[in-house]
Design a protein around this motif. Sequence first.
Motif, PDB file in Angstrom:
ATOM      1  N   GLU A  26       0.833  -1.211   0.000  1.00 24.59           N
ATOM      2  CA  GLU A  26       0.000   0.000   0.000  1.00 24.59           C
ATOM      3  C   GLU A  26       0.866   1.259   0.000  1.00 24.59           C
ATOM      4  OE1 GLU A  26      -2.463  -0.275   3.459  1.00 24.59           O
ATOM      5  OE2 GLU A  26      -3.610  -1.969   2.668  1.00 24.59           O
ATOM      6  N   ILE A  27       1.900   1.251   0.829  1.00 22.53           N
ATOM      7  CA  ILE A  27       2.800   2.411   0.900  1.00 22.53           C
ATOM      8  C   ILE A  27       3.505   2.607  -0.443  1.00 22.53           C
ATOM      9  CG2 ILE A  27       4.908   3.309   1.976  1.00 22.53           C
ATOM     10  CD1 ILE A  27       3.933   1.820   4.571  1.00 22.53           C
ATOM     11  N   ALA A  28       3.948   1.512  -1.040  1.00 22.12           N
ATOM     12  CA  ALA A  28       4.620   1.593  -2.340  1.00 22.12           C
ATOM     13  C   ALA A  28       3.678   2.180  -3.392  1.00 22.12           C
ATOM     14  CB  ALA A  28       5.115   0.216  -2.767  1.00 22.12           C
ATOM     15  N   GLN A  29       2.464   1.689  -3.442  1.00 21.00           N
ATOM     16  CA  GLN A  29       1.500   2.191  -4.427  1.00 21.00           C
ATOM     17  C   GLN A  29       1.178   3.659  -4.191  1.00 21.00           C
ATOM     18  OE1 GLN A  29      -1.665  -0.678  -3.954  1.00 21.00           O
ATOM     19  NE2 GLN A  29      -0.766  -2.087  -5.453  1.00 21.00           N
ATOM     20  N   ALA A  30       1.029   4.046  -2.935  1.00 27.21           N
ATOM     21  CA  ALA A  30       0.711   5.445  -2.608  1.00 27.21           C
ATOM     22  C   ALA A  30       1.839   6.390  -3.001  1.00 27.21           C
ATOM     23  CB  ALA A  30       0.407   5.577  -1.117  1.00 27.21           C
ATOM     24  N   ASN A  31       3.065   5.877  -3.016  1.00 27.70           N
ATOM     25  CA  ASN A  31       4.229   6.699  -3.352  1.00 27.70           C
ATOM     26  C   ASN A  31       4.724   6.458  -4.774  1.00 27.70           C
ATOM     27  OD1 ASN A  31       5.240   8.206  -0.798  1.00 27.70           O
ATOM     28  ND2 ASN A  31       4.602   6.186  -0.080  1.00 27.70           N
ATOM     29  N   ASP A  32       3.955   5.690  -5.553  1.00 26.38           N
ATOM     30  CA  ASP A  32       4.355   5.337  -6.918  1.00 26.38           C
ATOM     31  C   ASP A  32       5.797   4.835  -6.925  1.00 26.38           C
ATOM     32  OD1 ASP A  32       3.927   4.963  -9.646  1.00 26.38           O
ATOM     33  OD2 ASP A  32       4.688   6.957 -10.156  1.00 26.38           O
ATOM     34  N   ALA A  33       6.069   3.900  -6.012  1.00 29.33           N
ATOM     35  CA  ALA A  33       7.416   3.382  -5.823  1.00 29.33           C
ATOM     36  C   ALA A  33       7.369   1.861  -5.759  1.00 29.33           C
ATOM     37  CB  ALA A  33       8.008   3.937  -4.537  1.00 29.33           C
ATOM     38  N   SER A  34       8.530   1.267  -5.756  1.00 26.38           N
ATOM     39  CA  SER A  34       8.611  -0.192  -5.649  1.00 26.38           C
ATOM     40  C   SER A  34       8.596  -0.615  -4.189  1.00 26.38           C
ATOM     41  CB  SER A  34       9.899  -0.695  -6.304  1.00 26.38           C
ATOM     42  OG  SER A  34      11.026  -0.253  -5.561  1.00 26.38           O
ATOM     43  N   ILE A  35       8.279  -1.868  -3.977  1.00 27.80           N
ATOM     44  CA  ILE A  35       8.331  -2.432  -2.638  1.00 27.80           C
ATOM     45  C   ILE A  35       9.769  -2.374  -2.127  1.00 27.80           C
ATOM     46  CG2 ILE A  35       8.139  -4.603  -1.359  1.00 27.80           C
ATOM     47  CD1 ILE A  35       5.591  -5.154  -3.035  1.00 27.80           C
ATOM     48  N   ALA A  36      10.728  -2.631  -2.994  1.00 23.06           N
ATOM     49  CA  ALA A  36      12.141  -2.570  -2.596  1.00 23.06           C
ATOM     50  C   ALA A  36      12.502  -1.180  -2.081  1.00 23.06           C
ATOM     51  CB  ALA A  36      13.037  -2.957  -3.769  1.00 23.06           C
ATOM     52  N   TRP A  37      12.001  -0.136  -2.740  1.00 31.03           N
ATOM     53  CA  TRP A  37      12.284   1.238  -2.300  1.00 31.03           C
ATOM     54  C   TRP A  37      11.732   1.475  -0.900  1.00 31.03           C
ATOM     55  CZ3 TRP A  37       9.193   5.341  -0.860  1.00 31.03           C
ATOM     56  CH2 TRP A  37       9.828   6.574  -0.719  1.00 31.03           C
ATOM     57  N   VAL A  38      10.498   1.016  -0.665  1.00 26.98           N
ATOM     58  CA  VAL A  38       9.875   1.195   0.652  1.00 26.98           C
ATOM     59  C   VAL A  38      10.701   0.476   1.723  1.00 26.98           C
ATOM     60  CG1 VAL A  38       7.829   0.684   2.064  1.00 26.98           C
ATOM     61  CG2 VAL A  38       7.556   1.488  -0.292  1.00 26.98           C
TER      62      VAL A  38
END
Length: 68
Positions: A26-38
């Motif tokens: 959810e955090i990744a999607q909200a930030n338009d980022a990858s799970i790895a980045w999160v």
Amino acid sequence: MASRSGRKEFRTSVILTEGQFSRVREIAQANDASIAWVLRQAVDRYLEAQSATSVRQAGKPPATTKVR
């Protein structure tokens, strides 16, 4: 593994609970980022907090033990 920035990087794996994975996704999607980045952001924040704790503890006198 060398990154584009020239820094050496390492691959690892972790096992997350379903709840942890859902929240990270959810955090990744909200930030338009990858799970790895999160996860890298979370590790960075954890390491910074540990460093701050170590610095605070380094300034304290050592714990004393009571002698009977």
